[in-house]
Structures are given as C-alpha cells and as structure tokens.
Design a protein around this motif. Structure first.
Motif, PDB file in Angstrom:
ATOM      1  N   ILE A 196     -10.328  -3.973 -13.544  1.00 58.35           N
ATOM      2  CA  ILE A 196     -10.958  -5.214 -13.942  1.00 58.35           C
ATOM      3  C   ILE A 196     -11.348  -6.085 -15.410  1.00 58.35           C
ATOM      4  N   ASN A 197     -11.645  -5.431 -15.755  1.00 61.44           N
ATOM      5  CA  ASN A 197     -11.158  -5.304 -17.432  1.00 61.44           C
ATOM      6  C   ASN A 197      -9.927  -5.801 -18.391  1.00 61.44           C
ATOM      7  N   LYS A 198      -9.188  -5.241 -17.925  1.00 59.99           N
ATOM      8  CA  LYS A 198      -7.706  -5.956 -18.364  1.00 59.99           C
ATOM      9  C   LYS A 198      -8.056  -7.684 -17.745  1.00 59.99           C
ATOM     10  N   VAL A 199      -8.515  -8.163 -16.550  1.00 61.22           N
ATOM     11  CA  VAL A 199      -8.203  -9.021 -16.272  1.00 61.22           C
ATOM     12  C   VAL A 199      -9.041 -10.009 -16.152  1.00 61.22           C
ATOM     13  N   LEU A 200     -10.138  -9.654 -16.724  1.00 62.79           N
ATOM     14  CA  LEU A 200     -11.227 -10.667 -17.991  1.00 62.79           C
ATOM     15  C   LEU A 200     -11.003 -10.524 -18.860  1.00 62.79           C
ATOM     16  N   ALA A 201      -9.875  -9.777 -20.060  1.00 57.81           N
ATOM     17  CA  ALA A 201      -9.990 -10.369 -21.002  1.00 57.81           C
ATOM     18  C   ALA A 201      -8.657 -11.228 -21.327  1.00 57.81           C
ATOM     19  N   LYS A 202      -8.271 -11.553 -20.157  1.00 61.40           N
ATOM     20  CA  LYS A 202      -7.385 -12.955 -20.108  1.00 61.40           C
ATOM     21  C   LYS A 202      -8.127 -13.651 -20.185  1.00 61.40           C
ATOM     22  N   ASN A 203      -9.624 -13.660 -19.769  1.00 66.48           N
ATOM     23  CA  ASN A 203     -10.331 -14.945 -19.405  1.00 66.48           C
ATOM     24  C   ASN A 203     -10.448 -15.686 -21.179  1.00 66.48           C
ATOM     25  N   GLU A 204     -10.842 -13.926 -21.674  1.00 64.41           N
ATOM     26  CA  GLU A 204     -11.087 -14.821 -23.473  1.00 64.41           C
ATOM     27  C   GLU A 204      -9.446 -15.256 -23.962  1.00 64.41           C
ATOM     28  N   ASN A 205      -8.679 -15.398 -23.765  1.00 66.30           N
ATOM     29  CA  ASN A 205      -7.506 -15.350 -24.664  1.00 66.30           C
ATOM     30  C   ASN A 205      -7.017 -17.256 -24.604  1.00 66.30           C
ATOM     31  N   GLY A 220       0.974  -1.604  -0.050  1.00 68.28           N
ATOM     32  CA  GLY A 220      -0.076   0.228   0.087  1.00 68.28           C
ATOM     33  C   GLY A 220       0.949   1.607   0.305  1.00 68.28           C
ATOM     34  N   PHE A 221      -0.148   2.377   0.017  1.00 70.00           N
ATOM     35  CA  PHE A 221       0.949   3.342  -0.070  1.00 70.00           C
ATOM     36  C   PHE A 221       1.769   3.703   0.720  1.00 70.00           C
ATOM     37  N   LEU A 222       1.218   3.014   2.355  1.00 72.31           N
ATOM     38  CA  LEU A 222       2.294   3.413   3.481  1.00 72.31           C
ATOM     39  C   LEU A 222       2.599   2.262   4.467  1.00 72.31           C
ATOM     40  N   GLY A 223       2.988   1.392   3.211  1.00 79.22           N
ATOM     41  CA  GLY A 223       3.653   0.488   3.661  1.00 79.22           C
ATOM     42  C   GLY A 223       2.592  -1.489   3.555  1.00 79.22           C
ATOM     43  N   SER A 224       3.022  -2.672   3.953  1.00 76.34           N
ATOM     44  CA  SER A 224       2.031  -3.175   3.563  1.00 76.34           C
ATOM     45  C   SER A 224       0.482  -3.059   4.301  1.00 76.34           C
ATOM     46  N   SER A 225       0.503  -2.399   5.832  1.00 76.13           N
ATOM     47  CA  SER A 225      -0.469  -3.428   6.487  1.00 76.13           C
ATOM     48  C   SER A 225      -2.168  -2.547   5.435  1.00 76.13           C
ATOM     49  N   ILE A 226      -2.740  -2.887   6.560  1.00 74.15           N
ATOM     50  CA  ILE A 226      -4.688  -2.327   5.755  1.00 74.15           C
ATOM     51  C   ILE A 226      -4.455  -1.259   6.810  1.00 74.15           C
ATOM     52  N   LYS A 227      -4.842   0.095   6.241  1.00 80.47           N
ATOM     53  CA  LYS A 227      -5.260   1.171   7.084  1.00 80.47           C
ATOM     54  C   LYS A 227      -6.322   1.829   6.867  1.00 80.47           C
ATOM     55  N   TRP A 228      -7.592   1.225   7.166  1.00 80.63           N
ATOM     56  CA  TRP A 228      -8.748   1.308   7.200  1.00 80.63           C
ATOM     57  C   TRP A 228      -9.383   0.393   6.257  1.00 80.63           C
ATOM     58  N   ASN A 229     -11.301   0.306   6.463  1.00 85.61           N
ATOM     59  CA  ASN A 229     -11.384  -0.796   6.320  1.00 85.61           C
ATOM     60  C   ASN A 229     -11.833   0.014   4.284  1.00 85.61           C
ATOM     61  N   PHE A 230     -12.924  -0.742   3.760  1.00 84.42           N
ATOM     62  CA  PHE A 230     -12.577  -1.217   2.506  1.00 84.42           C
ATOM     63  C   PHE A 230     -11.182  -0.964   1.543  1.00 84.42           C
ATOM     64  N   THR A 231      -9.896  -1.809   2.066  1.00 80.27           N
ATOM     65  CA  THR A 231      -9.123  -2.104   1.342  1.00 80.27           C
ATOM     66  C   THR A 231      -9.707  -2.776  -0.244  1.00 80.27           C
ATOM     67  N   LYS A 232      -9.581  -2.651  -1.088  1.00 81.99           N
ATOM     68  CA  LYS A 232      -9.243  -3.723  -2.299  1.00 81.99           C
ATOM     69  C   LYS A 232      -8.633  -4.373  -2.989  1.00 81.99           C
ATOM     70  N   PHE A 233      -8.580  -5.273  -2.733  1.00 85.54           N
ATOM     71  CA  PHE A 233      -7.621  -6.071  -3.759  1.00 85.54           C
ATOM     72  C   PHE A 233      -8.400  -7.137  -5.079  1.00 85.54           C
ATOM     73  N   LEU A 234      -7.535  -6.725  -6.393  1.00 82.50           N
ATOM     74  CA  LEU A 234      -7.761  -7.816  -7.625  1.00 82.50           C
ATOM     75  C   LEU A 234      -6.584  -8.727  -7.934  1.00 82.50           C
ATOM     76  N   VAL A 235      -7.143  -9.872  -7.592  1.00 81.16           N
ATOM     77  CA  VAL A 235      -6.461 -10.947  -7.880  1.00 81.16           C
ATOM     78  C   VAL A 235      -7.029 -11.490  -8.873  1.00 81.16           C
ATOM     79  N   ASP A 236      -5.817 -11.869 -10.113  1.00 82.25           N
ATOM     80  CA  ASP A 236      -6.270 -12.476 -11.365  1.00 82.25           C
ATOM     81  C   ASP A 236      -7.135 -14.142 -11.457  1.00 82.25           C
ATOM     82  N   GLN A 237      -7.168 -14.703 -12.407  1.00 85.52           N
ATOM     83  CA  GLN A 237      -8.004 -15.814 -12.246  1.00 85.52           C
ATOM     84  C   GLN A 237      -6.252 -16.709 -11.947  1.00 85.52           C
ATOM     85  N   GLU A 238      -5.297 -16.703 -11.987  1.00 85.70           N
ATOM     86  CA  GLU A 238      -4.122 -16.772 -11.450  1.00 85.70           C
ATOM     87  C   GLU A 238      -3.679 -17.120 -10.193  1.00 85.70           C
ATOM     88  N   GLY A 239      -4.122 -15.882  -9.744  1.00 85.02           N
ATOM     89  CA  GLY A 239      -4.612 -15.697  -8.189  1.00 85.02           C
ATOM     90  C   GLY A 239      -2.883 -14.502  -7.710  1.00 85.02           C
TER      91      GLY A 239
END
Length: 161
Positions: free
Chosen positions: A152-161, A114-133
């Motif tokens: 999200i669209n870039k990750v979903l485009a991987k599904n189409e390949n 994250g911006f200030l290191g790895s810990s989560i600073k507050w609620n609603f921190t979001k992580f996008l994980v692709d099809q390979e994990g």
C-alpha cells in the motif's frame, strides 16, 4: 475496458461508477459479516483511517456465495458499522465467482491470479488497485491487511511523484 468503466451497487441499491475513484488507490475486498475472518473488518478500518488522507479508498463488497452473509446489503452495511466501526464504503451484495459474477470481480480475477487459479476461494480476498486502475496485488483471505501494508505504501508513494 478498464476498472473505471465498471458500475457497482451501493448498499442502498443504486449504482455508481468507479471512475469516482480515478486517481486514487483502491483496496477492494469481498466480505461476509458472518465469516470467521470478519475480524479483518477492524484491520481494514484501521488501514482506511491511517491512509485515507493519502488517497487510499477501501471498498467492501458483501457476497453470500460462501453462505456467510446477512439477507440484505443494508443489514450487512449496518452490521459492519455497529459491530466493527466500519466507515469505508460498503456495497450491495454481489457474486464474486461464476457466470453471475459481478463485472468488477470478473475484472479483478482476470487481471490477477490467485494461488489456485483466478477464482475467489473464500471471503476476504483482497485486491490492491493503483491510481491508474491496475491490479497490483491480490491477497488471500487469511492474509491480514497489515501484512501487505508495504505494498500500500509503495502505491501511495506514486501519489507523491
């Protein structure tokens, strides 16, 4: 270890493995129903409805580490359904930081900074994980879900390949 080795609690308390979502992109969010950012539930649900047919899974994980969650996971899940129309999976209440952090959030924070290191600073921190994990995106609490829709669209485009 990969993300599919991790077991997570349903709001009912029983555990299941994230391998259930192998091959699907996941948007994983630490949530809190009494947080001032809880209006994001609406936008998260919109994303889920728009992209679930393309394979996107949104997963909500309530946390009370910032003292803004209801007493039980069942209450939190019900509040999300009733107040925000949430249909994506909500889970048991977990810690997202510290020595008792759930293994999922340890994995997510170790694999994205994250911006200030790895810990989560507050609620609603979001992580996008692709099809390979792989963690391919981390978004700050105030980042509205639609602001990273292109990712999200870039990750979903991987599904189409």
């Amino acid at each position: 270890m990969n993300i599919y080795d991790i077991k997570v609690p349903k709001s009912s308390g029983e555990d299941y493995s994230l391998k259930e979502y192998k091959g699907k992109p996941m948007l994983i969010v630490n949530t809190a129903t009494k947080c001032g950012l809880s209006n994001q539930f609406d936008n998260l649900e919109k994303l889920y409805q728009e992209y679930k047919e393309d394979g996107l899974v949104v997963l909500g994980f309530p946390s009370d580490q910032f003292r803004q969650e209801l007493k039980s996971a069942e209450e939190a899940a019900e509040a999300c359904r009733v107040s925000y129309g949430v249909t994506f999976p909500m889970h048991g209440i977990v810690d997202v930081n510290g020595k008792n952090a759930h293994p999922l959030f340890r994995y997510l924070t170790e694999n994205s900074k994250g911006f200030l290191g790895s810990s989560i600073k507050w609620n609603f921190t979001k992580f996008l994980v692709d099809q390979e994990g792989n963690v391919v995106g981390r978004y700050a609490p105030k980042d509205q879900p639609e602001s990273f829709e292109k990712d999200i669209n870039k990750v979903l485009a991987k599904n189409e390949n």
